[in-house]
Design a protein around this motif. Structure first.
Motif, PDB file in Angstrom:
ATOM      1  N   TRP A 153       0.829  -1.211   0.000  1.00 13.35           N
ATOM      2  CA  TRP A 153       0.000   0.000   0.000  1.00 13.35           C
ATOM      3  C   TRP A 153       0.863   1.261   0.000  1.00 13.35           C
ATOM      4  O   TRP A 153       0.607   2.206  -0.762  1.00 13.35           O
ATOM      5  CB  TRP A 153      -0.919  -0.032   1.213  1.00 13.35           C
ATOM      6  N   LEU A 154       1.889   1.270   0.843  1.00 10.83           N
ATOM      7  CA  LEU A 154       2.778   2.433   0.899  1.00 10.83           C
ATOM      8  C   LEU A 154       3.527   2.622  -0.415  1.00 10.83           C
ATOM      9  O   LEU A 154       3.596   3.735  -0.969  1.00 10.83           O
ATOM     10  CB  LEU A 154       3.788   2.275   2.032  1.00 10.83           C
ATOM     11  N   ASP A 194      12.967  -0.138  -3.244  1.00 13.88           N
ATOM     12  CA  ASP A 194      12.692   0.544  -1.975  1.00 13.88           C
ATOM     13  C   ASP A 194      12.130  -0.409  -0.924  1.00 13.88           C
ATOM     14  O   ASP A 194      11.438   0.029   0.002  1.00 13.88           O
ATOM     15  CB  ASP A 194      11.714   1.703  -2.203  1.00 13.88           C
ATOM     16  N   PHE A 195      12.441  -1.675  -1.057  1.00 15.31           N
ATOM     17  CA  PHE A 195      11.877  -2.679  -0.149  1.00 15.31           C
ATOM     18  C   PHE A 195      12.936  -3.715   0.213  1.00 15.31           C
ATOM     19  O   PHE A 195      13.675  -4.199  -0.643  1.00 15.31           O
ATOM     20  CB  PHE A 195      10.694  -3.373  -0.832  1.00 15.31           C
ATOM     21  N   VAL A 219      13.874   5.495  -4.253  1.00 15.93           N
ATOM     22  CA  VAL A 219      14.182   5.538  -5.680  1.00 15.93           C
ATOM     23  C   VAL A 219      12.934   5.609  -6.548  1.00 15.93           C
ATOM     24  O   VAL A 219      12.862   6.409  -7.491  1.00 15.93           O
ATOM     25  CB  VAL A 219      15.029   4.301  -6.078  1.00 15.93           C
ATOM     26  N   LEU A 220      11.927   4.806  -6.225  1.00 14.04           N
ATOM     27  CA  LEU A 220      10.783   4.646  -7.117  1.00 14.04           C
ATOM     28  C   LEU A 220       9.525   5.387  -6.673  1.00 14.04           C
ATOM     29  O   LEU A 220       8.570   5.477  -7.438  1.00 14.04           O
ATOM     30  CB  LEU A 220      10.446   3.159  -7.277  1.00 14.04           C
ATOM     31  N   GLY A 221       9.508   5.869  -5.462  1.00 18.96           N
ATOM     32  CA  GLY A 221       8.298   6.535  -4.966  1.00 18.96           C
ATOM     33  C   GLY A 221       8.601   7.404  -3.780  1.00 18.96           C
ATOM     34  O   GLY A 221       9.730   7.890  -3.612  1.00 18.96           O
ATOM     35  N   PRO A 241      16.180   7.712  12.611  1.00 13.59           N
ATOM     36  CA  PRO A 241      15.457   7.146  11.456  1.00 13.59           C
ATOM     37  C   PRO A 241      15.764   7.876  10.159  1.00 13.59           C
ATOM     38  O   PRO A 241      15.884   9.093  10.115  1.00 13.59           O
ATOM     39  CB  PRO A 241      13.988   7.314  11.854  1.00 13.59           C
ATOM     40  N   ALA A 242      15.899   7.076   9.104  1.00 12.84           N
ATOM     41  CA  ALA A 242      16.098   7.646   7.778  1.00 12.84           C
ATOM     42  C   ALA A 242      14.798   8.276   7.293  1.00 12.84           C
ATOM     43  O   ALA A 242      13.700   7.870   7.681  1.00 12.84           O
ATOM     44  CB  ALA A 242      16.553   6.556   6.810  1.00 12.84           C
ATOM     45  N   LYS A 243      14.925   9.278   6.443  1.00 11.69           N
ATOM     46  CA  LYS A 243      13.742   9.962   5.939  1.00 11.69           C
ATOM     47  C   LYS A 243      12.920   9.021   5.042  1.00 11.69           C
ATOM     48  O   LYS A 243      13.466   8.190   4.323  1.00 11.69           O
ATOM     49  CB  LYS A 243      14.153  11.193   5.136  1.00 11.69           C
ATOM     50  N   ALA A 244      11.608   9.180   5.120  1.00 14.52           N
ATOM     51  CA  ALA A 244      10.672   8.452   4.256  1.00 14.52           C
ATOM     52  C   ALA A 244      10.870   6.936   4.327  1.00 14.52           C
ATOM     53  O   ALA A 244      10.740   6.244   3.328  1.00 14.52           O
ATOM     54  CB  ALA A 244      10.817   8.937   2.809  1.00 14.52           C
TER      55      ALA A 244
END
Length: 312
Positions: free
Chosen positions: A45-46, A73-74, A108-110, A138-141
Motif C-alpha cells: 500500500w505504501l 525501496d523494499f 528511488v521509485l516513490g 530514522p532515515a527519511k521516508a
C-alpha cells in the motif's frame, strides 16, 4: 490476502493519509495470526502510493515489482538459510549493517521505502543493538514493520521507539474463509477439524491443510491412558518434512489432556496438563528435538487418569 485485523489497517491508513506515519511499527501477537501478511499488505500500500483501497491490485507496478523481488525501496530481514536448507538460529548484525546503503538518500521509485523484519525476536544481541541505532536516527521516508511474537522479550529501548499494534487470533469463521480460499477441495469435515485446532491462526491452518488431522487425533486417542506405543508414535515426527505435523501435535496433545481434566480433574491430570502445555509451548520456539518431544508428549498421554479407572 489479508483477512481480518481491520483495526490495524485503519490505524496504519490513518497515520499514512494524515501525514503522521510513525517510522517504526511493532506488529505484536501470536504466531500465525497474520502479522507478516499485514506487513506485506502495508508495504504494498505504501509503495503503491497509498491508493484508496488498502488491498493493492496484483497488476499494480509496485505489486509486480514486489512479487518479483526487485523493488528497490523494499527489503526483508529474516533468518538466513544454511547450505542444508535449514533456517539459521537468528538474524545477525551483518544483515542489519547491509541496510546502511539502502537507507541513505531518498527512495528511488516513490515516496517511501519499507523494511520488514520477520521477526525482530530473531535478532541476536549485536544485531538488536545495531537496529536500535537505526531506529534512534530514522532515515527519511522510511518505515520499519517489525513482526514480533514475544514483544515483552524485546529491549525496552526498542519497544519505546515503535508504535505498537496488537494482533489477536481471528474468529473461526475468518480462519475457515482463509482455508476455503486456499483449498476449495477441502470437505467440510476436514476444514472444521483444522479450524478447531488452529486457535484463530490462519497461518497454522494453512500449514495443516494437507495433513490428515483425523488420523493424528486417532493416534493420540489410542495413546491416551494406554501407556504403550509411544516409541513407534514418536518416530514419525523426526523427519525434516514433519514440521507441520509436529506443530499440530503440540496443539492437539495439551487439548486432549485438557479434555481429560474436564472429565476428571484429579491432581495427576492437572499436573500432566501443566507439563504438556509447558513442553508443547516451548518446543517449536526453542527448536527442540522433535522426536524426543513427541516421545515425551506421548508418555504424558499414556499417564492420563480416567474417571472409570479411578472409581475401579
Amino acid at each position: 490476502m489479508l483477512v481480518g485485523h481491520e483495526n490495524a489497517v485503519e490505524t496504519f491508513v490513518e497515520g499514512g493519509r494524515g501525514g503522521r506515519l510513525h517510522h517504526a511499527w511493532l506488529l505484536a501477537g501470536p504466531v500465525g495470526v497474520g502479522k507478516r501478511t499485514f506487513a506485506d499488505a502495508a508495504a504494498r500500500w505504501l509503495l503503491a502510493g497509498m491508493p484508496d483501497d488498502f488491498a493493492v491490485d496484483d497488476e499494480h507496478q509496485a505489486a509486480r515489482l514486489l512479487a518479483a523481488g526487485s523493488h528497490m525501496d523494499f527489503r526483508v530481514l529474516e533468518r538466513l538459510v544454511d547450505e542444508k536448507g535449514k533456517r539459521k538460529a537468528g538474524i545477525v548484525i551483518d544483515q542489519v549493517r547491509e541496510l546502511g546503503p539502502v537507507l541513505q538518500g531518498t527512495p528511488v521509485l516513490g515516496d517511501w521505502r519499507v523494511i520488514i523484519i520477520d521477526s525482530i525476536d530473531d535478532l541476536n544481541p549485536n544485531a538488536c543493538n545495531a537496529l536500535l541505532k537505526v531506529l534512534e536516527e530514522p532515515a527519511k521516508a522510511t518505515v520499519f514493520l517489525l513482526v514480533s511474537h514475544s514483544p515483552a522479550r524485546l529491549l525496552p529501548t526498542v519497544r519505546s521507539r515503535c508504535r505498537l499494534v496488537r494482533f489477536s487470533p481471528l474468529p473461526d469463521a475468518a480462519v475457515e474463509r482463509v482455508l476455503a480460499r486456499h483449498d476449495p477441495t477441502l470437505d467440510d469435515a476436514a476444514r472444521a477439524a483444522i479450524v478447531a485446532v488452529a486457535g484463530g491462526a490462519p497461518g497454522a491452518a494453512l500449514a495443516w491443510a494437507g495433513l490428515d488431522l483425523a488420523a493424528l487425533n486417532a493416534a493420540i486417542e489410542r495413546l491416551a491412558g494406554q501407556g504403550g506405543g509411544a516409541v513407534a508414535f514418536a518416530r514419525g515426527f523426526g523427519a525434516a518434512t514433519a514440521m507441520a505435523r509436529f506443530e499440530a501435535l503440540c496443539r492437539l496433545v495439551p487439548a486432549r489432556i485438557a479434555a481429560a481434566v474436564r472429565d476428571w480433574p484429579s491432581p495427576r491430570n492437572l499436573r500432566l496438563y501443566e507439563e504438556a502445555a509447558a513442553l508443547a509451548g516451548s518446543a517449536v520456539a526453542m527448536q527442540m528435538e522433535r522426536g524426543q518431544v513427541a516421545l515425551a508428549l506421548a508418555a504424558l498421554l499414556g499417564k492420563i487418569e480416567t474417571r472409570h479407572a479411578k472409581v475401579a
